[in-house]
Design an enzyme around this catalytic site. Structure first.
Site, PDB file in Angstrom:
ATOM      1  CB  CYS A 187      -0.920  -0.114   1.155  1.00  0.00           C
ATOM      2  SG  CYS A 187      -1.692   1.482   1.146  1.00  0.00           S
ATOM      3  N   GLY A 219      -4.729  -1.033 -14.788  1.00  0.00           N
ATOM      4  CA  GLY A 219      -5.127  -0.440 -15.718  1.00  0.00           C
ATOM      5  C   GLY A 219      -6.235  -1.331 -16.870  1.00  0.00           C
TER       6      GLY A 219
END
Lengths: 282, 282
Positions: A128, A240
């Site tokens: 993260c 993506g």
């Protein structure tokens, strides 16, 4: 669209949703037929509830977005008591729980509790970009190995590690995960980035966050390709994926499964539409 | 909550930057309640995320939105034509709690959701609106919306513009404050307000002083709109979610000092309507 296995876990198709982009699953139940997904990966759960970062947390950029959520989540206890049962009641699709923490002990404690729950796999969020003061575990191969092997000893669940793209050599980290006993690696997490608010205003401080969306796809493809060349465990490709063409590119790069990330915000049915499309291809 | 394609069936340019669009969708029109909003996919390439818009009013198989052109998304939306089809998710978010004695305070396009509310109150309790007052604030005469619509509903309309080009001159918050002074109430009014955040903060403060219940409808940048991404947050005082915040070292190098017991609530799912006294204003 064939079924696949990751570790002991069997998925009816290789389409997953990426952690952090699909809440605890139930948020999407009115819009998406969860039963059609290969697996649901939950938002990252930490031992204690986390309030996350102050606002503003979302910035749109060209072909993507930057987020600075800071792992806001309800914490393990509420997840196990409320969110997980709700999700299991909604769907039979396998649930992979993403877990995070700053120290190894936090991961271990979470795993020890989740071992008694009806889940289907664990994804270690070692990457993260938004934890306050925290560092990205998956930027260090030794730490990655230590953490994965420690968790491996504690659980029989299918174990996936989610990796950060911000490293000099992604294959080293993937190898460390494999050596530690991971059943698969997920890549890539969002790319650490900076956003500047309106350059004309006096507000000069940079906003740090994670970049995701179409704009990172080709970086992700490269990393997926390199990792599939260097480890034997399956690679779950993401970064993506907006449509079927993107999905096919990730399979071409060697991913065994793929996950739709922030496209879930744009079109909650992205994953389902890809599944339907790929059925036609066979 | 639905995800569907919806046709623009009418488009009206109210003033230079303000537009009123009517969309066709029986499902959304039937389900929508005052306070709720829709997420609209404006363009596949030029914008990445959807944009949230308050539902302004509904009529059988259609619903309206009002927006001001403020950025790229609204610019592109304003160029859409009657007959164009856009993908919409909605209705989303919570509702205005309905009271028998409303006062409305609107700034700019914030008036949209209040019109819907006033219409619903009128429909449910035909007599009430004759006693209701709406304060409409805007920069200049051109930006005043729906004055006649509120009059038709039987509301007393008080308008102010910052430049004095129409109605009273000055900020609507000051005029609202003066108005509250002498009026004796048989039934304690409930204040509903929607508009720019500094205005909401002032109105909330005035209501707190006068011990009036106040509901604010907030606007925030959103990614998913359905409570999954945790991107659109507002700090509220919390008892249920106790996280003691210290001076958190920020990853964003912003000054982030919080001393309350706060929780970040999602504007999209826990809101957009909040009880004003719970909000921790910045």
């Amino acid at each position: 669209m064939k079924s696949i296995s990751i570790g002991k876990l069997k998925l009816k198709n290789p389409m997953m949703v990426a952690s952090g982009t699909f809440g605890y699953g139930v948020e999407f139940k009115d819009l998406v037929d969860l039963n059609k997904l290969g697996a649901v990966v939950t938002k990252t759960i930490t031992l204690e509830p986390r309030e996350g970062n102050p606002k503003t947390r979302i910035f749109e950029v060209q072909y993507g977005m930057i987020n600075s959520i800071g792992l806001q989540n309800v914490g393990l206890e509420k997840f196990v008591k409320e969110k997980l049962p709700e999700l299991k009641k909604t769907t039979k699709t396998p649930v992979i729980v993403s877990i995070g923490g700053k120290k190894k002990q936090e991961f271990i404690k979470i795993v020890e509790i989740l071992n008694y729950e009806e889940i289907d796999g664990l994804e270690l969020n070692l990457s993260c970009p938004n934890i306050m003061g925290g560092k990205i575990i998956s930027q260090d191969k030794k730490e990655t190995y230590n953490l994965v092997s420690a968790v491996r000893k504690k659980t029989k669940f299918t174990l996936i590690t989610k990796l950060s793209p911000l490293v000099t050599d992604i294959t080293e980290i993937a190898k460390a995960s494999e050596d530690g006993g991971a059943d698969a690696v997920s890549l890539i997490n969002s790319f650490p980035a900076v956003f500047y608010r309106s350059p004309l205003t006096a507000y000069r401080l940079p906003i740090f966050g994670g970049l995701s969306g179409s704009c990172i796809k080709h970086i992700a493809l490269r990393m997926v390709y390199l990792v599939t060349q260097s480890v034997k465990i399956p690679v779950i490709g993401m970064g993506g994926i907006m449509n079927t063409k993107d999905a096919l590119e990730f399979f071409k790069a060697g991913a065994k499964a793929i996950a739709v990330g922030c496209a879930n915000f744009v079109n909650p049915n992205t994953a389902i539409e890809i599944i339907e499309d790929l059925k036609k291809w066979k | 909550m639905y995800q569907l394609d919806s046709k623009i069936i009418s488009k009206k340019q109210i003033s230079e930057k303000y537009f009123l669009f009517t969309f066709e969708s029986t499902k959304i029109a039937k389900e929508a309640k005052p306070g709720q909003f829709v997420m609209i996919k404006i363009d596949d390439n030029k914008t990445f995320l959807r944009r949230p818009f308050s539902i302004c009013c509904v009529n059988k198989n259609r619903f309206n939105i009002v927006f001001k052109v403020v950025g790229r998304g609204t610019e592109i939306l304003s160029q859409k034509k009657v007959g164009d089809i856009l993908n919409i998710i909605g209705p989303l978010g919570n509702l205005y709690p309905i009271s028998q004695s409303p006062i409305f305070v609107a700034g700019g396009t914030g008036i949209a959701s209040l019109l819907f509310l006033a219409q619903s109150i009128r429909f449910a309790h035909p007599r009430i609106n004759s006693g209701a007052t709406i304060f409409i604030g805007a920069k200049t005469k051109k930006d005043i919306l729906f004055e006649s619509e509120f009059k038709k509903l039987g509301c007393k309309v008080i308008v102010s513009t910052e430049d004095g080009s129409y109605g009273k001159k000055g900020l609507i918050t000051d005029i609202f404050k003066k108005f509250l002074l002498p009026t004796p109430y048989s039934l304690l009014p409930v204040v509903y307000t929607c508009g720019p955040k500094p205005m909401l903060k002032k109105i909330a403060g005035i209501c707190e002083d006068k011990k009036l219940k106040c509901f604010v409808s907030l606007e925030e940048k959103m990614a998913c709109g359905i409570g999954a991404c945790m991107g659109c947050i507002i700090p509220v005082q919390s008892s249920e979610f106790r996280v003691r915040s210290k001076n958190l070292k920020s990853p964003n190098y912003e000054l982030r000092t919080t001393n309350y017991e706060l929780a970040y609530k999602r504007v999209c799912k826990d809101g957009p309507v909040f009880d004003a006294e719970k909000i921790i204003w910045e």
